[in-house]
Motif scaffolding. Structure first.
Motif: not given
Length: 847
Positions: A350, A384, A387, A416
């Motif tokens: 990430v 995450e 994204e 999210r």
């Protein structure tokens, strides 16, 4: 392996073979780049024979000449074989001169020979053919050959040399789809294409299981390669001449990244300067991380190492990173401890994605998922990661990890993930709306719900689905969660009207200031869209520049959105040169493999339509319609018809223009303000097609609509349409009155449209002069046809370099012709010349 791409190389071969008098070309490329496949493809297209030297014959002098003779036909083969039979013991220079003379004496049809691996022939043949191939003009023989790296040799200096590059990303995707099979997931194809670096030789060796190719199982990264089959010449994998460089590259290639400071220390301990490797293109540095610059080189070098060497290098790399780089240590230790906890690897993935290292992030993520990791943490971190990849512009890979995350149990993670999925999805539909509403019902955070609803509404707006966007804004208002972003969306919808299609096509009224400098990027973009609709183009340009200069730098996803908006602004502002530059700047921001959506294609087509040099309008319209049908997005089809109708009108195909523009108008309610300019073109097309009653009736409706929607360019559209419908009895006076309405701050394209409309509608005898009137002392010295061509393009707003490209002349020639024009017309600058071109006859006569 199938043949993919190579359009540039095939075009060069066509040029060489098209020279019927005789010519030669040498394609130079590294091992595995696809030289043999290119040679076979060219030979197949032209019915030629591929000639190649056998390794077992390299010891025999002139064996390459004998092989070449087999590729010749008829009398040429007999003549060359006769010379070889007589000259086996001749010195090389005498044999070369005799072969060249013989080929010039043979009178036969043009012939084509394709030679593969020309540099692998025996030395005597290379010397002779270097002389012969440089003197093929007049022989009727065309030779296309391939060779490996030249290594400073001067052989074949008389031939045209072209280097074979690696495949483009799109070509690599196509080849990967063939190699991995039709069941391969798109994200897997993107990952593989990124790791092989466009090298077809490596791609042909990639081996994945069906589950890995489908994206169900983690990918083995670095990629698993089949053992390289030794070539017919028994070549080995390229090694580095300096053992110290080889030692550094050994350590660097076993991992996706290496700490820059640690690598510098390692190189210094070996007595080598790391900057030399960086300058030589072997090592790339991004921030505090270093890696092998060429991913294909990394895979080739890694494939040359034994399993024991790899384990030893992993141990050393882990030791080098101990202390400050725990994620990198875990990466290397995971090869010796496959059952360890991999969550830190996914955390590192990430962070790498957010710092602009998507390839390393994917490699860490795939390695993490191949081991043990908590399900809840895995789901959260994959969301995450998805994204972060979406924001970095790698939408396909981002969607892949969002899909692999599954359904999060944490409401915040679900919000999210749904928001990221909304940003990454190319085609919002009812399924996405249902997901958005379901997730919105499951959370109590009003700001998160508003952000989700607004992002989904914004994506619907980009595709022209105003009704769905309106419903989401209404829902946010009814729930009492409407804040700044919802208010901006409501203002945008108000500017568009109830049944308007696409915001990028609308012009509206008063000026609105630019967004606040510290506003969130989502709100800043919406504010800029409103300014575009209100024709405050200068404020939009300033706002875009301010956002692009913002520190920290905006994520590529938002920079892409700003680039698209700038293209729209310049196209609507009517500046073809600025629009072309904006398109180039926008495309430079595209990441490899970026897929164009319907809205992107429509923006590009609109920019090309205002460009006098825009030759790709028809292709963009065709591609946009194909995307509309493929994605089920019918709302954009009328706008492609509007562009097509405008092009037909400009080309004088008035009936086609009427058909296209009427089809667009029937698909959209007549009170749509964005169709007013299309109505102006339709009125002109109807008038020129002889349907003057229909043109006058449409003008009456246009005048009524312009009173309800008083905007600057609608005023200009009405003025132009009135001039068209009065041209049969008022003639040039009608167009003079329309021109008088213009202002200096009006888009240049509006003046061009009015001038071309006047030329189409008025009889030749009533048209104004095509050029400015010279001053009295020079009236006898008229402009030449070549100078008039240059003046016409200056009047369209083109720069000297673009004029040179349009007329196929040099930049210096354009400058010389403009100098003559200035002298004859008595002007001192381009501005003065443009003023004369746009001046009225009364003004020019009094000048």
């Amino acid at each position: 392996m199938p043949f993919i791409g190579r359009a540039h190389e095939k075009r060069i071969a066509e040029e060489v073979i098209g020279t019927s008098g005789g010519a030669a070309c040498l394609f130079v490329g590294a091992e595995g780049i696809g030289k043999s496949a290119l040679a076979r493809e060219i030979a197949e297209q032209h019915g030629a024979v591929v000639v190649s030297a056998s390794p077992s014959e390299r010891l025999w002098p002139y064996s390459g000449l004998s092989a070449l003779a087999t590729g010749l036909g008829g009398e040429r083969r007999e003549a060359v074989n006769a010379v070889l039979a007589r000259g086996r013991d001749w010195p090389e220079h005498l044999l070369a001169e005799e072969l060249s003379r013989t080929l010039h004496l043979v009178h036969e049809q043009p012939d084509v020979v394709v030679v593969d691996d020309l540099d692998q022939m025996d030395g005597a043949s290379i010397t002779v053919l270097s002389f012969v191939f440089g003197r093929l003009r007049g022989t009727g023989l065309s030779v296309v050959a391939t060779a490996g790296a030249a290594d400073g040799r001067r052989d074949f200096a008389g031939m045209r040399h072209e280097r074979i590059g690696r495949l483009s990303f799109e070509e690599t995707l196509d080849l990967a789809r063939v190699v991995l099979g039709s069941g391969a997931a798109l994200a897997v194809l993107h990952t593989v294409a990124g790791f092989v670096g466009g090298d077809p030789g490596i791609l042909s060796r990639v081996r994945l299981t069906p589950c890995e190719a489908a994206g169900d199982d983690p990918l083995p990264l670095p990629l698993r390669l089949a053992d390289e089959v030794p070539g017919r010449r028994g070549r080995t994998v390229e090694t580095f001449r300096d053992p110290r460089v080889a030692a550094v590259m050994d350590l660097l290639c076993v991992g996706p990244i290496f700490a820059h400071d640690r690598l510098r220390s390692v190189a210094s301990g070996l007595g080598i300067e790391l900057n030399a490797l960086i300058d030589g293109g072997l090592v790339a540095v991004h921030g505090e991380l270093a890696r092998v610059a060429d991913s294909a080189l990394r895979l080739r070098h890694l494939g040359s190492l034994t399993a024991d060497e790899r384990y030893r290098l992993h141990d050393r790399a882990a030791a080098e990173h101990a202390g400050e780089y725990p994620a990198t240590v875990l990466w290397h230790q995971s090869y010796a401890e496959p059952d360890g906890d991999r969550e830190p690897l996914l955390v590192a993935a990430v962070e790498l994605a957010r710092s602009g290292e998507p390839s390393a992030a994917v490699e860490f993520a795939e390695r993490a998922q191949a081991g043990r990791i908590d399900d809840v943490a895995r789901c959260r971190l994959l969301v995450e990661l998805g994204e972060a990849l979406v924001l970095e512009g790698h939408v396909v890979r981002g969607r892949h990890y969002l899909w692999r995350a599954g359904t999060p149990t944490d409401p915040a993670v679900r919000i999210r993930g749904t928001l990221a999925w909304s940003m990454a999805t190319a085609a919002p539909d009812h399924v996405l709306d249902d997901l958005v509403l379901r997730v919105a019902d499951e959370t109590d955070d009003p700001r998160a719900v508003e952000r989700l609803l607004c992002e989904s509404a914004r994506r619907h707006l980009s595709r022209g689905e105003v009704g769905r966007a309106h419903a989401l804004v209404v829902l946010a208002t009814e729930r009492g969660i409407a804040a700044t972003e919802t208010t901006l969306l409501a203002r945008l919808l108000e500017e568009l009207g109830a049944d308007v299609l696409l915001p990028i096509t609308i012009d509206t009224g008063s000026v609105r200031s630019a967004p606040e400098p510290d506003a969130p990027i989502e709100q800043a973009l919406l504010a800029l869209h409103i300014s575009v609709l209100r024709e405050d183009y200068a404020a939009v340009r300033r706002g875009i520049r301010s956002l692009l200069d913002r520190r920290p730098r905006l994520a590529p996803y938002w920079r892409d959105q700003l680039g698209c908006l700038l293209v729209t602004t310049e196209a609507r502002g009517g500046d073809p040169i600025a629009a072309r530059e904006a398109v180039d700047a926008w495309r430079r921001e595209w990441v490899p493999g970026r897929r164009s959506e319907v809205a992107d294609t429509l923006v590009l087509a609109g920019a090309a339509a205002v460009d006098p040099l825009g030759r790709e309008v028809s292709e963009l319209v065709r591609r946009g319609r194909d995307l509309c049908r493929r994605e089920g997005t019918t709302t954009a089809l009328p706008w492609f018809a509007v562009i097509e109708g405008g092009c037909a009108l400009a080309e004088g195909r008035f009936d086609d223009a009427v058909a296209a523009l009427q089809a667009a108008r029937e698909a959209v309610p007549c009170d749509d303000p964005s169709l007013l300019r299309a109505d102006a073109d339709l009125i002109e097309a109807l008038w020129l097609s002889g349907l003057r009653g229909d043109a006058r009736r449409l003008l009456a409706r246009l005048e009524e609509a312009s009173q309800r929607i008083p905007r600057r360019w609608t005023t200009l559209a009405v003025a132009r349409s009135r001039a068209v419908c009065r041209s049969d009895h008022d003639g040039a006076q009608a167009f003079r009155e329309a021109a008088a309405i213009g202002r200096t701050d009006d888009p240049p394209i509006e003046r061009v449209r009015l001038r071309t409309t006047r030329e189409r509608c008025l009889p030749i005898t009533e048209r104004p002069p095509a050029r400015a009137v010279p001053r009295p002392g020079d009236r006898g010295r008229s402009l030449t046809p070549q100078e008039r061509d240059v003046v016409a393009l200056v009047g369209r707003g083109l720069r000297n370099r673009e004029i040179a490209a349009a007329l196929f002349i040099s930049l210096r020639t354009v400058e010389l012709r403009l100098t003559g024009v200035y002298r004859k017309l008595g002007v001192s600058s381009r501005v003065h010349l443009v003023a004369l071109l746009h001046a009225s006859p009364a003004e020019t006569s009094g000048a």
